[in-house]
Design an enzyme around this catalytic site. Structure first.
Site, PDB file in Angstrom:
ATOM      1  N   ASP A  91       0.649  -1.115  -0.122  1.00  0.00           N
ATOM      2  CA  ASP A  91       0.146  -0.070  -0.041  1.00  0.00           C
ATOM      3  C   ASP A  91       0.939   1.397   0.019  1.00  0.00           C
ATOM      4  O   ASP A  91       0.800   1.870   0.971  1.00  0.00           O
ATOM      5  CB  ASP A  91      -0.891   0.231   1.405  1.00  0.00           C
ATOM      6  CG  ASP A  91      -2.032   1.142   1.118  1.00  0.00           C
ATOM      7  OD1 ASP A  91      -2.149   1.951   0.157  1.00  0.00           O
ATOM      8  OD2 ASP A  91      -2.710   1.349   2.089  1.00  0.00           O
ATOM      9  N   ASP A 126       2.401   0.757   8.080  1.00  0.00           N
ATOM     10  CA  ASP A 126       1.300  -0.210   7.600  1.00  0.00           C
ATOM     11  C   ASP A 126       1.841  -1.211   6.675  1.00  0.00           C
ATOM     12  O   ASP A 126       1.740  -1.258   5.583  1.00  0.00           O
ATOM     13  CB  ASP A 126       0.384   0.723   6.946  1.00  0.00           C
ATOM     14  CG  ASP A 126      -0.674   1.584   8.062  1.00  0.00           C
ATOM     15  OD1 ASP A 126      -0.375   1.262   8.995  1.00  0.00           O
ATOM     16  OD2 ASP A 126      -1.401   2.391   7.402  1.00  0.00           O
ATOM     17  N   ASN A 149       1.557   6.489   3.917  1.00  0.00           N
ATOM     18  CA  ASN A 149       2.430   5.500   4.542  1.00  0.00           C
ATOM     19  C   ASN A 149       3.790   5.400   4.124  1.00  0.00           C
ATOM     20  O   ASN A 149       4.874   4.521   4.723  1.00  0.00           O
ATOM     21  CB  ASN A 149       1.973   3.955   3.830  1.00  0.00           C
ATOM     22  CG  ASN A 149       0.398   3.523   4.284  1.00  0.00           C
ATOM     23  OD1 ASN A 149       0.116   4.002   5.297  1.00  0.00           O
ATOM     24  ND2 ASN A 149      -0.438   2.914   3.656  1.00  0.00           N
TER      25      ASN A 149
END
Length: 258
Positions: free
Chosen positions: A184, A202, A189
């Site tokens: 992701d 994450d 992030n």
């Protein structure tokens, strides 16, 4: 502050006398708490049992391979998972500073992707390549967890139904260029400090996958935050020729992805 979950004994001891702040009030399936303790900042994430195990295992595996948050504690108790990590230095690439300085941000993104590509996948225990991804998508469609209301208007216009989109994904799988994938790579992030790549957060979907999956997600995030012209700059500075067909394939996949 009020916890939505019963805390484990270890977590109770850790947060004792600390300053706490709930950072995702209203989220039904998890709770994230910012902890200020001994002049340091930590994050506590709580979810139902088993839902944080993937992230914990990946963080531990990555500790000496990629800049990711340091794991302070992981425990399972009361039917829940508890993960405490040290806060990442710097700021997200979607912060006001980087949105106002996209040329600098693109250089940080290139550094971030080169860090991903430097991870040796020969002994990586996490396979999240297309066999895995399509199995997740297939299961979601089978269980009726995705409907046309979840799809973009252009996607509905092109494919008509969720099942038609799934058939397209099954029948048009690209040849994968396997690398280490974050899973992701949207701008929230990816962190930077002093205009240098600082690390990823994450990491629950990290593993071996097609490099184009991360590129497609990042491209979408660049377009939304910095503007279309910075997508070309991103690929140019990575020295990668953009493949529109493969990028679109993964963007379609993301419409069915968990």
């Amino acid at each position: 502050m009020k916890f939505k979950y019963t805390l484990s004994k270890d977590v109770l001891e850790f947060v004792k006398d600390a300053k706490l702040k709930d950072v995702n009030i209203g989220c039904s399936d998890s709770q994230v708490v910012e902890i200020h303790k001994n002049e340091k900042i930590y994050f506590l994430k709580i979810m139902k049992s088993g839902l944080l195990e993937n992230e914990y295992k990946r963080l531990k595996w990555l500790q000496d391979k990629l800049p990711v948050p340091q794991v302070i504690m992981y425990s399972q108790e009361n039917g829940n998972d508890y993960l405490i990590t040290l806060k990442m230095h710097g700021e997200m690439l979607c912060s006001d500073y980087y949105i106002n300085n996209p040329d600098i941000a693109i250089k940080v993104l290139v550094e971030a992707f080169n860090n991903l590509y430097s991870v040796d996948i020969s002994n990586c225990p996490f396979d999240v390549s297309n066999n895995y991804k399509l199995s997740l998508v297939r299961e979601r469609v089978k269980k009726g967890l995705v409907s046309t209301s979840d799809l973009k208007k252009d996607t509905i216009k092109k494919f008509g139904t969720v099942n038609n989109l799934l058939s397209f994904l099954e029948e048009n799988r690209p040849k994968e260029e396997l690398t280490f994938s974050h899973g992701d790579t949207s701008l929230p992030n990816i962190f930077a400090e002093k205009d240098k790549f600082e690390g990823f957060i994450d990491t629950g979907d990290c593993g071996i996958a097609d490099k184009w999956f991360d590129l497609a997600i990042c491209e979408k995030s660049i377009r939304r935050n910095y503007g279309d012209k910075y997508v070309k700059k991103f690929y140019d500075e990575l020295n990668i020729k953009r493949d529109e067909g493969i990028v679109n394939y993964y963007l379609y996949m993301m419409e069915l992805y968990p």
